[in-house]
Write an enzyme that holds these catalytic residues in place. Structure first.
Site, PDB file in Angstrom:
ATOM      1  N   HIS A 113      21.251  34.685  24.539  1.00  0.00           N
ATOM      2  CA  HIS A 113      20.878  34.190  25.879  1.00  0.00           C
ATOM      3  C   HIS A 113      20.312  35.311  26.757  1.00  0.00           C
ATOM      4  CE1 HIS A 113      22.878  30.186  25.439  1.00  0.00           C
ATOM      5  NE2 HIS A 113      23.643  30.871  24.601  1.00  0.00           N
ATOM      6  N   ASN A 120      25.285  24.221  27.165  1.00  0.00           N
ATOM      7  CA  ASN A 120      23.957  24.226  26.552  1.00  0.00           C
ATOM      8  C   ASN A 120      23.249  22.912  26.828  1.00  0.00           C
ATOM      9  OD1 ASN A 120      24.015  26.784  25.404  1.00  0.00           O
ATOM     10  ND2 ASN A 120      24.652  26.070  23.387  1.00  0.00           N
ATOM     11  N   TYR A 124      33.636  36.396  26.106  1.00  0.00           N
ATOM     12  CA  TYR A 124      32.832  36.576  27.327  1.00  0.00           C
ATOM     13  C   TYR A 124      33.376  37.688  28.211  1.00  0.00           C
ATOM     14  CZ  TYR A 124      30.169  32.466  26.042  1.00  0.00           C
ATOM     15  OH  TYR A 124      29.360  31.601  25.372  1.00  0.00           O
ATOM     16  N   HIS A 151      32.006  33.241  32.109  1.00  0.00           N
ATOM     17  CA  HIS A 151      33.151  33.379  31.209  1.00  0.00           C
ATOM     18  C   HIS A 151      33.838  32.013  31.110  1.00  0.00           C
ATOM     19  CE1 HIS A 151      36.560  34.758  29.141  1.00  0.00           C
ATOM     20  NE2 HIS A 151      37.241  35.336  30.095  1.00  0.00           N
TER      21      HIS A 151
HETATM   22 FE1  HDE Z   1      27.983  31.882  24.194  1.00  0.00          FE
HETATM   23  N1  HDE Z   1      27.897  33.881  24.563  1.00  0.00           N
HETATM   24  N2  HDE Z   1      29.172  32.217  22.605  1.00  0.00           N
HETATM   25  N3  HDE Z   1      27.952  29.884  23.702  1.00  0.00           N
HETATM   26  N4  HDE Z   1      26.764  31.503  25.722  1.00  0.00           N
HETATM   27  C1  HDE Z   1      27.212  34.462  25.553  1.00  0.00           C
HETATM   28  O1  HDE Z   1      28.075  36.103  26.960  1.00  0.00           O
HETATM   29  C2  HDE Z   1      29.790  33.379  22.330  1.00  0.00           C
HETATM   30  C3  HDE Z   1      28.631  29.292  22.698  1.00  0.00           C
HETATM   31  C4  HDE Z   1      26.388  30.294  26.200  1.00  0.00           C
HETATM   32  O2  HDE Z   1      23.539  32.741  31.302  1.00  0.00           O
HETATM   33  C5  HDE Z   1      27.515  35.922  25.688  1.00  0.00           C
HETATM   34  O3  HDE Z   1      27.589  37.104  28.926  1.00  0.00           O
HETATM   35  C6  HDE Z   1      30.688  33.226  21.205  1.00  0.00           C
HETATM   36  C7  HDE Z   1      28.638  27.871  22.844  1.00  0.00           C
HETATM   37  C8  HDE Z   1      25.537  30.455  27.348  1.00  0.00           C
HETATM   38  O4  HDE Z   1      24.773  34.556  31.177  1.00  0.00           O
HETATM   39  C9  HDE Z   1      28.557  36.168  24.594  1.00  0.00           C
HETATM   40  C10 HDE Z   1      30.558  31.909  20.817  1.00  0.00           C
HETATM   41  C11 HDE Z   1      27.919  27.622  23.986  1.00  0.00           C
HETATM   42  C12 HDE Z   1      25.434  31.828  27.539  1.00  0.00           C
HETATM   43  C13 HDE Z   1      28.703  34.798  23.989  1.00  0.00           C
HETATM   44  C14 HDE Z   1      29.613  31.294  21.704  1.00  0.00           C
HETATM   45  C15 HDE Z   1      27.498  28.894  24.506  1.00  0.00           C
HETATM   46  C16 HDE Z   1      26.214  32.460  26.514  1.00  0.00           C
HETATM   47  C17 HDE Z   1      26.324  36.821  25.653  1.00  0.00           C
HETATM   48  C18 HDE Z   1      31.241  31.210  19.673  1.00  0.00           C
HETATM   49  C19 HDE Z   1      27.571  26.273  24.613  1.00  0.00           C
HETATM   50  C20 HDE Z   1      24.611  32.539  28.577  1.00  0.00           C
HETATM   51  C21 HDE Z   1      26.276  37.489  27.010  1.00  0.00           C
HETATM   52  C22 HDE Z   1      32.644  31.251  19.732  1.00  0.00           C
HETATM   53  C23 HDE Z   1      28.699  25.494  25.008  1.00  0.00           C
HETATM   54  C24 HDE Z   1      25.377  32.739  29.849  1.00  0.00           C
HETATM   55  C25 HDE Z   1      27.345  36.899  27.766  1.00  0.00           C
HETATM   56  C26 HDE Z   1      24.494  33.393  30.874  1.00  0.00           C
HETATM   57  C27 HDE Z   1      26.388  33.845  26.400  1.00  0.00           C
HETATM   58  C28 HDE Z   1      29.578  34.567  23.004  1.00  0.00           C
HETATM   59  C29 HDE Z   1      29.224  29.937  21.555  1.00  0.00           C
HETATM   60  C30 HDE Z   1      26.710  28.995  25.692  1.00  0.00           C
HETATM   61  C31 HDE Z   1      28.216  37.243  23.602  1.00  0.00           C
HETATM   62  C32 HDE Z   1      31.544  34.291  20.601  1.00  0.00           C
HETATM   63  C33 HDE Z   1      29.329  26.843  21.941  1.00  0.00           C
HETATM   64  C34 HDE Z   1      24.892  29.356  28.168  1.00  0.00           C
HETATM   65  O5  HDE Z   1      29.764  36.614  25.139  1.00  0.00           O
END
Ligand code: HDE
Length: 702
Positions: free
Chosen positions: A74, A148, A362, A339
């Protein structure tokens, strides 16, 4: 603090952080005024630079440290401020979260939309999932709904997230391809990890190509829990529905837009907010009482599954309006830290293993991105609710804590801050027991039924796009064994789908389904079954040149504007064009700087000289033909019809004024003040339809 004042408090916080540099003297970071910043201090005009040039060293040092790591996923995004207000209080039967249940409370929000795979500088219109993350600055603390634009996810357990992300990111040896899923490693992962197939259906669908962040749905994805005053929990899925409906680009458009305007979705969000046409989304919930937890043929804790809306309806809760652009991209959009574990009283987690992993990830990610544990003090992350605890020191500490006791319990600072005050967060007291094991529950094992449900729910054009997307993506995969494995997966979804994909990528066409198609569908999964049609904010190009019908053009533009659309007058050159009446007309943009793919519709007004000039312009001709090919609304009146004919759409133009024409083509032989009201009406209705899927474009060659 009243509802309105939460918004005021956030505004005050942000205002306090703003720096106005107008009419100020240039200074160092220490506030010392600087007399000269174009030359470094040196020993003589041609001599070496001196160490004592503190201004030079400070300026360069700060510059060297300007970047922070981009988000692992993202990375590319755009943000906006706004507010949320519940319609009424019905949800108070299920939750104590007051921002969802008190219509008197206006909660300030910050939303960040994003793509997932590409790096920060990648194009907006790639095939990808879109992030839809909302930070609610509630009076009870910050609540983040980090969702999402698709309701399911690629994997079931967060421990697989690094594997999945490594497979979709550019390949490590050559860092190719950027922001694209069409490569070997992603499809290798997919073929070997059957739980991905439902999400891959979504990713291959038009949902991965949104026309606008303002025209896409949002989903919390996981099953969360609402908790009422008695501690009773209710399972909940969160939904955002855009009031303008959910609409997509065509695949070919997305590729052209990536070149014509790599910031297409960002710019669209920014421009519409600047123009006061505020994006609006309705928050809705699907509720499942605890006693129904096991009533479904899938597990509520499995994030690769959705609850069909036909089984559990989405009930409206309130409306979010985005009404202000950030002032500084880095300070706000880049530093915002979402977060999933930022919850407020009345909202709790479930044991969804994907959600549990996110609750770790997060917080961890912010420590590296924002350089230490005090990132919640950055204005964009700062809650409006007061913050009082014993957490001290650390990189970037901004606060000056008074008192001596940074520990609890204490008697020295009168025992404050004291835990357990009314309004404290209470965890839902879920009973948990079990052996420590690494094992996926059997209830997570059906990976195909909902992929089939999605496929069965596609209308004709949507299904064709899914097939074309699989063919394109797998066509880019160099290893044939990987292609075959994915077709084998599709054989579990639907035989026809598997066959159509296989045929396009040169692998054996399967003759037997792995499992019979269950035949069920869910109309809510289609974007075309029950579309919201609105002309509001649609961009319409009006092509003109010298000699244009000034009256007709002005009437058309005014009519569109009155209906909320955004007409733009494009001419061979910027400036003004002469009208046939002897006046002139202001041009919004030069044709050569634009492209039809950046507009929703095109119109060609009368004016024989104007039309003759446009007919000699390859840009104008291509513009019209391409818009027609992309199934957009096309209109012409008077001599404008000649241009449409010259573009190869003449066979489809009816002769009578403002009357029957081919689908999505609106014509009138009249001009100036005689153009009938019906013409404007019909054109607006066509623009509102987004596209004409029933148009036959077989003969068009744009
Ligand atoms: Fe994320 N995800 N994600 N994700 N995600 C990040 O957090 C992560 C997942 C989503 O505009 C990171 O600050 C793991 C699902 C959005 O700043 C990180 C897993 C969904 C955004 C991270 C998931 C999301 C992130 C990268 C599996 C939809 C952007 C930088 C367990 C429901 C937020 C950050 C923004 C961002 C980890 C799965 C949506 C790396 C470990 C499911 C919208 O922490």
């Amino acid at each position: 603090m009243a509802g309105e004042s939460a918004r005021d408090a956030k505004d005050e916080q942000l205002e306090a952080a703003r720096v106005r540099d107008e009419d100020q003297a240039l200074t160092t970071q220490q506030g010392v005024r600087v007399d000269h910043t174009d030359d470094s201090l040196s020993a003589g005009e041609r001599g070496p630079t001196l160490m004592e040039d503190f201004h030079f060293r400070e300026k360069l040092t700060h510059f060297d440290h300007e970047r922070i790591p981009e988000r692992v996923v993202h990375a590319r995004g755009a943000g906006a401020y706004g507010e949320f207000r519940p319609y009424d209080s019905w949800l108070s039967d299920y939750t104590v979260a007051e921002f969802l249940t008190d219509p008197g409370i206006v909660t300030p929000v910050f939303v960040r939309f994003s793509t997932v795979a590409g790096s920060r500088g990648s194009a907006d219109t790639v095939r990808d999932v879109r992030g839809f993350a909302t930070k609610f600055y509630t009076r009870q603390g910050n609540y983040d709904l980090v969702g999402n634009n698709m309701p399911v996810f690629f994997i079931q357990d967060g421990i697989k997230f690094p594997d999945f992300v490594h497979s979709v990111k550019p390949e490590p040896h050559n860092e190719i391809p950027q922001a694209a899923s069409a490569h070997d490693t992603l499809w290798d992962f997919v073929g070997l990890q059957p739980e991905t197939i439902h999400m891959m259906m979504w990713l291959m669908s038009d949902r991965a190509l949104p026309r606008s962040y303002r025209m896409m749905q949002g989903f919390g994805v996981h099953t969360f829990r609402l908790v009422d005053a008695s501690g009773r929990g209710t399972f909940v899925k969160f939904h955002w529905k855009p009031l303008l409906g959910s609409h997509s680009l065509l695949w070919e458009e997305t590729q052209k837009v990536a070149g014509a305007d790599a910031d297409f979705n960002r710019r669209d969000l920014w421009d519409t907010i600047e123009a006061g046409r505020y994006p609006e989304y309705e928050l809705g919930v699907q509720l499942v009482p605890p006693e129904d937890e096991f009533k479904f043929d899938f597990d509520l804790l499995d994030a690769t599954k959705l609850i069909p809306e036909e089984e559990v309806p989405v009930r409206p809760v309130g409306k979010m309006t985005l009404n202000r652009n950030p002032e500084n991209f880095f300070a706000e959009t880049e530093q915002v830290a979402f977060h999933t574990a930022n919850v407020v009283p009345g909202i709790d987690f479930t044991n969804d293993p994907l959600l549990q992993a996110r609750n770790f990830s997060y917080l961890d990610t912010q420590l590296i991105r924002l350089g230490g544990p005090n990132f919640a003090q950055i204005p964009i992350n700062c809650p409006v609710a007061g913050v009082h605890n014993g957490q001290r020191d650390g990189y970037g500490q901004q606060r000056i804590h008074s008192g001596r006791a940074a520990y609890a319990k204490n008697s020295i600072d009168s025992g404050s801050p004291a835990p357990g005050e009314p309004g404290s967060y209470t965890h839902h007291a879920e009973k948990v027991e079990g052996a420590k094991i690494r094992k996926r529950s059997d209830s997570f094992k059906d990976h195909y039924s909902q992929a089939t449900l999605f496929w069965n729910s596609m209308t004709g054009p949507e299904a064709e796009h899914v097939v074309a997307a699989f063919r394109f993506e797998l066509g880019k995969v160099t290893d044939k064994a990987i292609r075959r494995r994915v077709v084998e997966e599709l054989r579990h979804v639907d035989l026809d789908l598997a066959g159509r994909v296989a045929e396009g990528i040169g692998v054996p066409i399967p003759t037997e389904a792995a499992v019979p198609n269950h035949g069920r569908s869910s109309p809510a999964l289609s974007q075309l079954t029950d579309p919201v049609e609105s002309v509001a904010t649609r961009k319409v190009a009006i092509l003109v040149a010298d000699g244009v019908d000034g009256a007709g053009t002005t009437r058309l533009a005014d009519d569109l504007r009155r209906r909320g659309a955004v007409p733009e007058i494009l001419a061979p050159a910027d400036g003004r064009v002469m009208t046939v009446e002897g006046g002139d007309l202001e041009v919004d943009k030069a044709l050569r700087t634009e492209a039809s793919v950046l507009y929703d519709a095109v119109a060609v007004p009368c004016g024989p000289d104007s039309v003759a000039a446009l007919s000699r312009s390859g840009y104008a001709m291509h513009f019209v033909t391409e818009a027609y090919k992309h199934l957009k609304a096309v209109a012409g009146f008077g001599a404008g019809l000649d241009l449409l004919r010259a573009c190869g759409v003449e066979a489809r133009i009816a002769d009578s004024a403002g009357a029957e024409a081919d689908v999505g083509v609106v014509t009138s032989t009249a001009s100036g003040h005689d153009v009938p009201g019906d013409f404007f009406e019909s054109f607006a209705a066509e623009v509102a339809r987004h596209r004409r899927w029933d148009r036959d474009t077989a003969e068009v060659s744009a």
